[in-house]
Write a protein that holds these residues in place. Structure first.
Motif, mmCIF file in Angstrom:
data_model
loop_
_atom_site.group_PDB
_atom_site.id
_atom_site.type_symbol
_atom_site.label_atom_id
_atom_site.label_comp_id
_atom_site.label_asym_id
_atom_site.label_seq_id
_atom_site.Cartn_x
_atom_site.Cartn_y
_atom_site.Cartn_z
ATOM 1 N N PHE A 56 -59.802 -1.817 33.581
ATOM 2 C CA PHE A 56 -60.743 -0.817 34.073
ATOM 3 C C PHE A 56 -62.152 -1.042 33.547
ATOM 4 C CE2 PHE A 56 -56.801 2.011 34.126
ATOM 5 C CZ PHE A 56 -56.551 1.765 35.460
ATOM 6 N N MET A 57 -62.292 -1.383 32.279
ATOM 7 C CA MET A 57 -63.627 -1.562 31.702
ATOM 8 C C MET A 57 -64.348 -2.745 32.350
ATOM 9 S SD MET A 57 -66.031 -0.393 29.882
ATOM 10 C CE MET A 57 -65.420 0.811 28.743
ATOM 11 N N VAL A 58 -63.625 -3.807 32.649
ATOM 12 C CA VAL A 58 -64.229 -4.969 33.307
ATOM 13 C C VAL A 58 -64.626 -4.587 34.733
ATOM 14 C CG1 VAL A 58 -63.906 -7.374 34.005
ATOM 15 C CG2 VAL A 58 -62.863 -6.551 31.880
ATOM 16 N N LEU A 59 -63.751 -3.890 35.433
ATOM 17 C CA LEU A 59 -64.068 -3.427 36.784
ATOM 18 C C LEU A 59 -65.317 -2.547 36.783
ATOM 19 C CD1 LEU A 59 -60.415 -2.642 37.848
ATOM 20 C CD2 LEU A 59 -61.909 -4.254 39.049
ATOM 21 N N TYR A 60 -65.386 -1.627 35.826
ATOM 22 C CA TYR A 60 -66.537 -0.728 35.730
ATOM 23 C C TYR A 60 -67.816 -1.508 35.418
ATOM 24 C CZ TYR A 60 -69.342 3.330 34.378
ATOM 25 O OH TYR A 60 -70.323 4.287 34.293
ATOM 26 N N ASP A 61 -67.711 -2.489 34.541
ATOM 27 C CA ASP A 61 -68.877 -3.327 34.219
ATOM 28 C C ASP A 61 -69.366 -4.102 35.444
ATOM 29 O OD1 ASP A 61 -69.239 -2.571 31.596
ATOM 30 O OD2 ASP A 61 -68.422 -4.407 30.727
ATOM 31 N N ILE A 62 -68.441 -4.596 36.250
ATOM 32 C CA ILE A 62 -68.833 -5.300 37.477
ATOM 33 C C ILE A 62 -69.567 -4.345 38.417
ATOM 34 C CG2 ILE A 62 -67.984 -6.437 39.575
ATOM 35 C CD1 ILE A 62 -65.624 -7.485 37.790
ATOM 36 N N LEU A 63 -69.011 -3.161 38.598
ATOM 37 C CA LEU A 63 -69.645 -2.174 39.472
ATOM 38 C C LEU A 63 -71.039 -1.810 38.953
ATOM 39 C CD1 LEU A 63 -69.333 -0.311 41.946
ATOM 40 C CD2 LEU A 63 -68.379 1.403 40.380
ATOM 41 N N THR A 64 -71.157 -1.602 37.662
ATOM 42 C CA THR A 64 -72.448 -1.264 37.049
ATOM 43 C C THR A 64 -73.445 -2.400 37.224
ATOM 44 O OG1 THR A 64 -71.341 0.157 35.436
ATOM 45 C CG2 THR A 64 -73.567 -0.569 34.891
ATOM 46 N N LYS A 65 -73.017 -3.629 36.974
ATOM 47 C CA LYS A 65 -73.898 -4.792 37.115
ATOM 48 C C LYS A 65 -74.340 -4.965 38.567
ATOM 49 C CE LYS A 65 -75.892 -8.574 35.600
ATOM 50 N NZ LYS A 65 -77.047 -8.497 34.713
ATOM 51 N N ALA A 66 -73.404 -4.809 39.498
ATOM 52 C CA ALA A 66 -73.754 -4.936 40.914
ATOM 53 C C ALA A 66 -74.784 -3.878 41.308
ATOM 54 C CB ALA A 66 -72.508 -4.825 41.783
ATOM 55 N N ALA A 67 -74.633 -2.661 40.807
ATOM 56 C CA ALA A 67 -75.610 -1.604 41.088
ATOM 57 C C ALA A 67 -76.971 -1.971 40.493
ATOM 58 C CB ALA A 67 -75.113 -0.267 40.540
ATOM 59 N N GLU A 68 -76.965 -2.513 39.277
ATOM 60 C CA GLU A 68 -78.224 -2.941 38.635
ATOM 61 C C GLU A 68 -78.911 -4.056 39.426
ATOM 62 O OE1 GLU A 68 -77.136 -4.169 34.692
ATOM 63 O OE2 GLU A 68 -76.744 -2.106 34.034
ATOM 64 N N LEU A 69 -78.130 -4.880 40.106
ATOM 65 C CA LEU A 69 -78.671 -5.985 40.900
ATOM 66 C C LEU A 69 -79.123 -5.530 42.293
ATOM 67 C CD1 LEU A 69 -76.086 -8.767 39.944
ATOM 68 C CD2 LEU A 69 -78.494 -8.647 39.244
ATOM 69 N N GLY A 70 -79.196 -4.241 42.501
ATOM 70 C CA GLY A 70 -79.643 -3.710 43.782
ATOM 71 C C GLY A 70 -78.512 -3.397 44.743
ATOM 72 N N GLY A 71 -77.286 -3.467 44.260
ATOM 73 C CA GLY A 71 -76.135 -3.106 45.080
ATOM 74 C C GLY A 71 -75.394 -4.283 45.683
ATOM 75 N N GLU A 72 -75.823 -5.487 45.392
ATOM 76 C CA GLU A 72 -75.174 -6.680 45.939
ATOM 77 C C GLU A 72 -74.907 -7.673 44.810
ATOM 78 O OE1 GLU A 72 -76.437 -8.390 49.850
ATOM 79 O OE2 GLU A 72 -76.987 -10.090 48.575
ATOM 80 N N MET A 73 -73.708 -8.242 44.805
ATOM 81 C CA MET A 73 -73.358 -9.212 43.773
ATOM 82 C C MET A 73 -72.453 -10.277 44.379
ATOM 83 S SD MET A 73 -71.808 -8.350 40.016
ATOM 84 C CE MET A 73 -72.014 -9.466 38.649
ATOM 85 N N TYR A 74 -72.798 -11.533 44.148
ATOM 86 C CA TYR A 74 -71.979 -12.643 44.624
ATOM 87 C C TYR A 74 -70.789 -12.851 43.703
ATOM 88 C CZ TYR A 74 -75.159 -13.726 48.339
ATOM 89 O OH TYR A 74 -75.891 -13.636 49.498
ATOM 90 N N LEU A 75 -69.700 -13.333 44.272
ATOM 91 C CA LEU A 75 -68.483 -13.535 43.497
ATOM 92 C C LEU A 75 -68.569 -14.775 42.610
ATOM 93 C CD1 LEU A 75 -67.517 -11.483 45.669
ATOM 94 C CD2 LEU A 75 -65.341 -12.684 45.657
ATOM 95 N N GLY A 76 -69.004 -15.895 43.157
ATOM 96 C CA GLY A 76 -68.981 -17.152 42.417
ATOM 97 C C GLY A 76 -67.622 -17.816 42.443
#
Length: 147
Positions: A56-76
């Protein structure tokens, strides 16, 4: 982030409970993936990568980071699978695989990593937080963006 960590976890747990403890999600390739609570109770396991606990903490961090990036995040995902190095043009640190590998999996810039982003993205989409797009990126749903 408009959502606290505890609210985030509660949404996921409630969704699992509504589904009787075993949920299903249709992936982009149209195959079905099953999801359930980890034995430790701290994340989600998927039938397609059952040794990975999407905590859950990793999932939440991904969601938070994606929001910080303007709402879009690439998977890689493709870059990670092909052995590209974290921090390279192919696998930037702000992709899901680059980000979680450094923050959560003990990797460093310049190292290669495993492909995990696909499963984290599917869990976040199943839970209703993001949309997973062809082309290897997620977008955060408007209601979960920063205020």
């Amino acid at each position: 982030m408009k959502l606290t960590y505890l609210e985030f976890v509660e949404i996921i747990i409630d969704k699992l409970k509504r589904d009787g403890g075993l949920s299903r999600h249709t992936m982009l390739n149209k195959r079905e993936m099953k999801l359930w609570l980890s034995t430790e109770g701290n994340g989600i396991i998927t039938s397609n990568y059952s040794s990975l606990n999407c905590k859950f903490m990793v999932l939440y961090d991904i969601l938070t980071k994606a929001a910080e990036l303007g709402g879009e995040m690439y998977l890689g995902a493709n870059a990670a699978q092909n052995g590209c190095k974290i921090g390279s043009a192919e696998l930037p640190v702000d992709t899901i695989d680059g980000f979680i590998s450094v923050k959560w999996y003990g990797k460093h810039i310049g190292e290669s990593t495993q492909r995990r982003s696909t499963y984290y993205a599917y869990v976040l989409e199943w839970a209703g937080f993001v949309v997973d797009h062809r082309g290897g990126y997620i977008t955060v749903k408007t209601e979960f963006m920063q205020e």
